[in-house]
Design a protein around this motif. Structure first.
Motif, PDB file in Angstrom:
ATOM      1  N   PRO A  31       8.988   4.171   3.552  1.00  0.00           N
ATOM      2  CA  PRO A  31       8.551   5.269   2.967  1.00  0.00           C
ATOM      3  C   PRO A  31       8.789   6.642   3.519  1.00  0.00           C
ATOM      4  N   SER A  32       9.032   6.457   4.979  1.00  0.00           N
ATOM      5  CA  SER A  32       9.435   7.932   5.636  1.00  0.00           C
ATOM      6  C   SER A  32      10.809   8.415   5.372  1.00  0.00           C
ATOM      7  N   ALA A  33      11.462   7.589   4.814  1.00  0.00           N
ATOM      8  CA  ALA A  33      13.046   7.974   4.298  1.00  0.00           C
ATOM      9  C   ALA A  33      12.935   8.684   3.388  1.00  0.00           C
ATOM     10  N   HIS A  34      11.608   8.676   2.286  1.00  0.00           N
ATOM     11  CA  HIS A  34      11.697   9.485   1.127  1.00  0.00           C
ATOM     12  C   HIS A  34      10.820  10.737   1.030  1.00  0.00           C
ATOM     13  N   ARG A  35      11.135  11.661   0.260  1.00  0.00           N
ATOM     14  CA  ARG A  35      10.081  12.828   0.035  1.00  0.00           C
ATOM     15  C   ARG A  35      10.340  13.366  -1.347  1.00  0.00           C
TER      16      ARG A  35
ATOM     17  N   GLY B 127      -0.026   7.624  -1.781  1.00  0.00           N
ATOM     18  CA  GLY B 127      -0.832   6.360  -1.389  1.00  0.00           C
ATOM     19  C   GLY B 127       0.154   5.411  -0.672  1.00  0.00           C
ATOM     20  N   HIS B 128       1.639   5.557  -1.258  1.00  0.00           N
ATOM     21  CA  HIS B 128       2.272   4.583  -0.826  1.00  0.00           C
ATOM     22  C   HIS B 128       3.226   5.229   0.609  1.00  0.00           C
ATOM     23  N   GLY B 129       2.715   6.275   1.089  1.00  0.00           N
ATOM     24  CA  GLY B 129       3.360   6.750   2.388  1.00  0.00           C
ATOM     25  C   GLY B 129       4.431   7.934   2.177  1.00  0.00           C
ATOM     26  N   VAL B 130       4.787   8.165   0.711  1.00  0.00           N
ATOM     27  CA  VAL B 130       5.850   9.136   0.582  1.00  0.00           C
ATOM     28  C   VAL B 130       5.123  10.545   0.488  1.00  0.00           C
TER      29      VAL B 130
ATOM     30  N   ALA C  47      -2.235  -1.944   1.298  1.00  0.00           N
ATOM     31  CA  ALA C  47      -3.332  -2.024   2.607  1.00  0.00           C
ATOM     32  C   ALA C  47      -2.543  -1.612   3.730  1.00  0.00           C
ATOM     33  N   GLY C  48      -3.059  -0.540   4.715  1.00  0.00           N
ATOM     34  CA  GLY C  48      -2.767  -0.119   5.869  1.00  0.00           C
ATOM     35  C   GLY C  48      -1.626   0.820   5.795  1.00  0.00           C
ATOM     36  N   ARG C  49      -1.184   1.192   4.817  1.00  0.00           N
ATOM     37  CA  ARG C  49      -0.243   2.374   4.844  1.00  0.00           C
ATOM     38  C   ARG C  49      -1.153   3.765   4.832  1.00  0.00           C
ATOM     39  N   GLU C  50      -0.428   4.531   5.886  1.00  0.00           N
ATOM     40  CA  GLU C  50      -0.920   5.777   5.844  1.00  0.00           C
ATOM     41  C   GLU C  50      -0.835   6.762   4.899  1.00  0.00           C
ATOM     42  N   THR C  51      -1.759   7.390   4.544  1.00  0.00           N
ATOM     43  CA  THR C  51      -1.628   8.385   3.209  1.00  0.00           C
ATOM     44  C   THR C  51      -0.702   9.408   3.856  1.00  0.00           C
TER      45      THR C  51
ATOM     46  N   VAL D  17      17.159   6.399  -7.434  1.00  0.00           N
ATOM     47  CA  VAL D  17      15.831   6.444  -8.061  1.00  0.00           C
ATOM     48  C   VAL D  17      15.006   4.942  -8.143  1.00  0.00           C
ATOM     49  N   THR D  18      15.837   3.916  -8.494  1.00  0.00           N
ATOM     50  CA  THR D  18      15.178   2.701  -8.398  1.00  0.00           C
ATOM     51  C   THR D  18      14.630   2.392  -7.003  1.00  0.00           C
ATOM     52  N   SER D  19      15.425   2.572  -5.965  1.00  0.00           N
ATOM     53  CA  SER D  19      15.021   2.229  -4.488  1.00  0.00           C
ATOM     54  C   SER D  19      13.902   3.234  -4.403  1.00  0.00           C
ATOM     55  N   MET D  20      13.845   4.597  -4.815  1.00  0.00           N
ATOM     56  CA  MET D  20      12.432   5.309  -4.612  1.00  0.00           C
ATOM     57  C   MET D  20      11.322   4.455  -5.190  1.00  0.00           C
ATOM     58  N   LEU D  21      11.733   4.044  -6.378  1.00  0.00           N
ATOM     59  CA  LEU D  21      10.472   3.314  -7.093  1.00  0.00           C
ATOM     60  C   LEU D  21       9.937   2.068  -6.625  1.00  0.00           C
ATOM     61  N   ALA D  22      11.049   1.348  -5.901  1.00  0.00           N
ATOM     62  CA  ALA D  22      10.549   0.202  -5.176  1.00  0.00           C
ATOM     63  C   ALA D  22       9.632   0.420  -4.032  1.00  0.00           C
ATOM     64  N   VAL D  23       9.852   1.616  -3.387  1.00  0.00           N
ATOM     65  CA  VAL D  23       8.992   1.983  -2.344  1.00  0.00           C
ATOM     66  C   VAL D  23       7.539   2.413  -2.780  1.00  0.00           C
ATOM     67  N   LEU D  24       7.588   2.849  -4.032  1.00  0.00           N
ATOM     68  CA  LEU D  24       6.275   3.156  -4.645  1.00  0.00           C
ATOM     69  C   LEU D  24       5.798   1.955  -5.401  1.00  0.00           C
ATOM     70  N   GLY D  25       6.259   0.815  -5.157  1.00  0.00           N
ATOM     71  CA  GLY D  25       5.686  -0.471  -5.604  1.00  0.00           C
ATOM     72  C   GLY D  25       5.729  -0.457  -7.332  1.00  0.00           C
ATOM     73  N   ARG D  26       6.768   0.206  -7.977  1.00  0.00           N
ATOM     74  CA  ARG D  26       6.836   0.262  -9.353  1.00  0.00           C
ATOM     75  C   ARG D  26       8.304  -0.765  -9.752  1.00  0.00           C
ATOM     76  N   ASP D  27       7.991  -1.462 -10.656  1.00  0.00           N
ATOM     77  CA  ASP D  27       9.198  -2.053 -11.422  1.00  0.00           C
ATOM     78  C   ASP D  27       9.787  -1.490 -12.513  1.00  0.00           C
TER      79      ASP D  27
END
Ligand SMILES: NC(=O)c1ccc[n+]([C@@H]2O[C@H](COP(=O)([O-])OP(=O)(O)OC[C@H]3O[C@@H](n4cnc5c(N)ncnc54)[C@H](O)[C@@H]3O)[C@@H](O)[C@H]2O)c1
Length: 288
Positions: free
Chosen positions: A5-9, A28-31, A65-69, A168-178
């Protein structure tokens, strides 16, 4: 692009129904998110909206769970120093205003930063004409609310580059989106099917065939629709739905897609659905 997540903004333009809830999903996914809206009043309120949504999303178990906001910053103009890895445009559904904002913002980003439009119905390639490099524009149609719905419709325009799709699909994967990737077209798949159905539901109400509750109960109870079309319309926002239907009618030439009288009357009266506290249903007060 990594799955850290820290690689995305994200910079998100528009802090309305979707901009706020896309922000909630990312934080909520740390981005980290830089959220921009021209309306300072909306910016003053949006922190509390996002906090409420984060609590709700956690209660529903839809955040890791456990991911810092992550941190949120807001402003009325994009902060060029923020350095987003992806910019998401989620302003009002108006092709001219979207083109203006995209033309302005693309000059402030490094040439390889992907630009996402969250349009519901405007063909991506139409908006790509406003961007310096059309290859970097892609559609991501987040569903409402994005922090609860794991699927997104991704629209690859005829000029969208493979590298844009990959980033963009890589960013969506970090956000838990399919992502389900579809071809460019007015309304794509979901709005093209859903919005005319919501318009017809409002038409039935206007014709006195059934009450709002009856329309929704029949669609839920008999046809398995999750929330019912009129409750869904209230969730979307009736102004946004009417704008999207107008665009669908103009871009497809199908006249029956024009927003019906009942829907237009609600918008004229300021009854915009949950966001104004009243639409086809009463909510007491505006809902975040
Ligand atoms: N509402 C939904 O359910 C839904 C679902 C999927 C996609 N969409 C799409 O998402 C986009 C946003 O919809 P919404 O429902 O959040 O709209 P909204 O009306 O709730 O919010 C739009 C926000 O954009 C701001 N804005 C207007 N011009 C701006 C500019 N130049 N720069 C920055 N901010 C600006 C407004 O002040 C407002 O706060 C639209 O394209 C819509 O079609 C909406």
């Amino acid at each position: 692009m990594t799955n850290e997540p820290s690689a995305h903004r994200l910079t998100v333009l528009g802090a309305g129904v979707m901009g706020a809830s896309i922000t909630t999903t990312a934080l909520g996914h740390g981005v980290p998110v830089h959220l921009v809206d021209t309306d300072p009043q909306r910016l003053a309120e949006v922190g509390a909206v996002v906090e409420h949504q984060l609590r709700f999303a956690r209660m529903m178990g839809s955040l890791p769970a456990g991911r810092e906001t992550a941190a949120l910053t807001t402003s009325t103009k994009p902060d060029t120093a923020f350095g987003p890895t992806v910019l998401v445009e989620a302003i009002v559904e108006d092709a001219g205003r979207k083109a203006d904002v995209l033309a302005e913002v693309c000059g402030t980003l490094p040439p390889d930063t992907p630009i996402v439009t969250n349009t519901s119905s405007i063909p991506v390639d139409e908006l790509a004409g406003a961007v310096d490099d059309p290859a970097r524009l892609i559609g991501v149609h987040f569903m409402n609310p994005p922090y609860l719905i794991p699927f997104v419709e991704v629209i690859r325009g005829p000029r969208t580059a493979g590298r844009t799709l990959d980033a963009v699909t890589s960013m969506l994967a970090v956000l838990g989106r399919d992502a389900v990737v579809v071809r460019d077209s007015p309304g794509f798949v979901t709005s093209r099917l859903l919005h005319p159905m919501l318009n017809d539901a409002a038409r039935l109400l206007g014709e006195g065939v059934a009450s709002a509750e009856q329309v929704d109960t029949l669609m839920q109870g008999c046809l398995g629709h999750r929330t019912g079309p009129l409750r869904t319309a209230d969730l979307i926002g009736l102004d946004n739905l009417a704008d999207s239907l107008r665009i669908l009618a103009e871009r497809t030439g199908i006249d029956s897609h024009r927003p019906c009288r009942t829907l237009l009357e609600k918008v004229r009266n300021g009854d915009l659905g949950r966001k104004s506290g009243r639409g086809f249903y009463e909510y007491g007060e505006a809902q975040p």
